[in-house]
Design an enzyme around this catalytic site. Structure first.
Site, PDB file in Angstrom:
ATOM      1  N   ARG A  58       0.793  -1.225   0.000  1.00  0.00           N
ATOM      2  CA  ARG A  58       0.000   0.000   0.000  1.00  0.00           C
ATOM      3  C   ARG A  58       0.822   1.271   0.000  1.00  0.00           C
ATOM      4  NH1 ARG A  58      -2.909  -3.854   1.860  1.00  0.00           N
ATOM      5  NH2 ARG A  58      -0.951  -4.326   2.852  1.00  0.00           N
ATOM      6  N   THR A  59       1.831   1.305   0.866  1.00  0.00           N
ATOM      7  CA  THR A  59       2.557   2.569   1.009  1.00  0.00           C
ATOM      8  C   THR A  59       3.217   2.934  -0.318  1.00  0.00           C
ATOM      9  OG1 THR A  59       2.899   2.056   3.334  1.00  0.00           O
ATOM     10  CG2 THR A  59       4.267   3.796   2.410  1.00  0.00           C
ATOM     11  N   LYS A  87      25.448  -4.814  -3.680  1.00  0.00           N
ATOM     12  CA  LYS A  87      26.915  -4.793  -3.780  1.00  0.00           C
ATOM     13  C   LYS A  87      27.552  -4.214  -2.526  1.00  0.00           C
ATOM     14  CE  LYS A  87      26.756  -3.709  -8.742  1.00  0.00           C
ATOM     15  NZ  LYS A  87      27.007  -2.608  -9.695  1.00  0.00           N
ATOM     16  N   ARG A 108      11.686   3.606   3.210  1.00  0.00           N
ATOM     17  CA  ARG A 108      11.336   2.637   4.277  1.00  0.00           C
ATOM     18  C   ARG A 108      12.579   1.827   4.587  1.00  0.00           C
ATOM     19  NH1 ARG A 108       6.090  -1.148   4.273  1.00  0.00           N
ATOM     20  NH2 ARG A 108       5.247   0.853   4.948  1.00  0.00           N
ATOM     21  N   HIS A 136       5.795   5.752  11.427  1.00  0.00           N
ATOM     22  CA  HIS A 136       5.278   5.663  10.056  1.00  0.00           C
ATOM     23  C   HIS A 136       4.287   6.831   9.934  1.00  0.00           C
ATOM     24  CE1 HIS A 136       3.847   4.226   6.322  1.00  0.00           C
ATOM     25  NE2 HIS A 136       3.519   2.989   6.626  1.00  0.00           N
TER      26      HIS A 136
END
Ligand code: NCD
Length: 311
Positions: A58-59, A87, A108, A136
């Site tokens: 969703r985000t 890497k 995130r 959040h």
């Protein structure tokens, strides 16, 4: 009132006042009422860059849908294996580079403090889309907006927050946001997943909180049941997770004991904490909540990207 979001980082909801929150809520109302053609002017030629070090549905998608609805575009990384993170590139270098290609950055990351760190490095504003079990903030904005739309107000409500109150970052941002309102908060969790007292220390004086282990005692009082997933990925010991999984299930029998018009919310994804049979009831708000996510994020982006947006 000058636009309080223009060129600002959205790292913590604590960085914003009640009138700032109300500013984005009314911008969300206005953006929802706009014609697509007008709306499509607000982000024209602007690019949202994102990187998700943790899974998201969703985000990420609502941010992408939001910038697209403003006429802008999005670029980003949600599969770390295909990026230079694989890497060994550092978060600092990764953010510096995304910053070169974007006007606003959505991040995130599993570490508390990651967004604050990124905000210090980047020229363009950072949006915290989840920092460990810390915060959040845009989820809380859309949660508060949803409560406002469903109930017509936030002040005076009784709000039960249920589930993983220890690791759930949406819980903390929501509590910080609710500290701007006069609400009764009921925290319902197994004892081992109680709220982290040190993380609510500075807002505690503004919150009226009672703690519970059982749902039954709060069902008759709650206007909103904000249900959360037990955050399996944050448990240092999976045996501890096994002890608390499935602690609470909201089903039609639960609703029988609750207020008739209780709003059942959930940031999603849900596992088994809300039975699918609840979906068809008028109490189920969680999909409207997810829909509001796109609209609120569109309003927020329009405000961040334009000093005086035409909305
Ligand atoms: C939440 C999260 O990532 O914190 N998801 C979301 O953004 N709606 C909740 C969760 O994962 O349980």
């Amino acid at each position: 009132m000058p636009n309080p979001f223009y060129d600002r980082d959205i790292v913590s909801i604590k960085d914003f006042t009640k009138s700032d929150l109300e500013y984005v809520f009314s911008a969300t109302d206005r953006i929802r009422a706009m014609k697509p053609s007008q709306r499509g002017e607000l982000g024209k030629g602007r690019t949202l860059g994102y990187i998700f070090y943790e899974p998201s549905t969703r985000t990420r998608m609502s941010f992408e849908a939001a910038i697209a609805s403003l006429g802008g575009s999005s670029i980003g990384i949600s599969e770390l294996k295909s990026s230079s993170v694989e890497k060994g590139e550092s978060l600092a270098d990764t953010i510096r580079v995304i910053d070169l290609y974007s006007d606003v950055i959505v991040l995130r990351h599993p570490m508390d403090g990651s967004s604050r760190f990124a905000a210090e490095l980047s020229e363009n504003p950072i949006i915290n889309a989840g920092s460990g079990s810390e915060e959040h903030p845009t989820q809380a904005l859309l949660d508060l907006y949803t409560i406002l739309k469903e109930k017509g107000r936030i002040d005076g409500l009784s709000i039960a927050i249920v589930g993983d109150l220890k690791y759930g970052r949406t819980v903390y941002s929501l509590l910080y946001g609710l500290a701007n309102y006069k609400v009764d908060i009921h925290l319902v969790s197994p004892p081992s997943l109680a709220v982290r007292k040190e993380s609510i220390y500075d807002v505690q004086g503004r919150l009226k909180i009672t703690e519970h282990n059982e749902l039954d005692g709060v069902l008759q009082k709650a206007d909103v049941l904000y249900v959360t997933r037990i955050q399996r990925e944050r448990f240092p010991d999976l045996q501890e997770y096994e002890k608390v999984r499935g602690s609470y299930t909201i089903d039609n029998a639960t609703l029988q004991k609750a207020k008739k018009d209780v709003s059942v919310m959930h940031p999603l994804p849900r596992l088994d904490e809300i039975s699918h049979s609840v979906d068809a009831t008028k109490n189920a708000v969680y999909f409207r909540q997810a829909a509001n996510g796109k609209e609120l994020r569109a309003a927020l982006l329009a405000l961040m990207l334009n000093e005086s947006p035409a909305l």
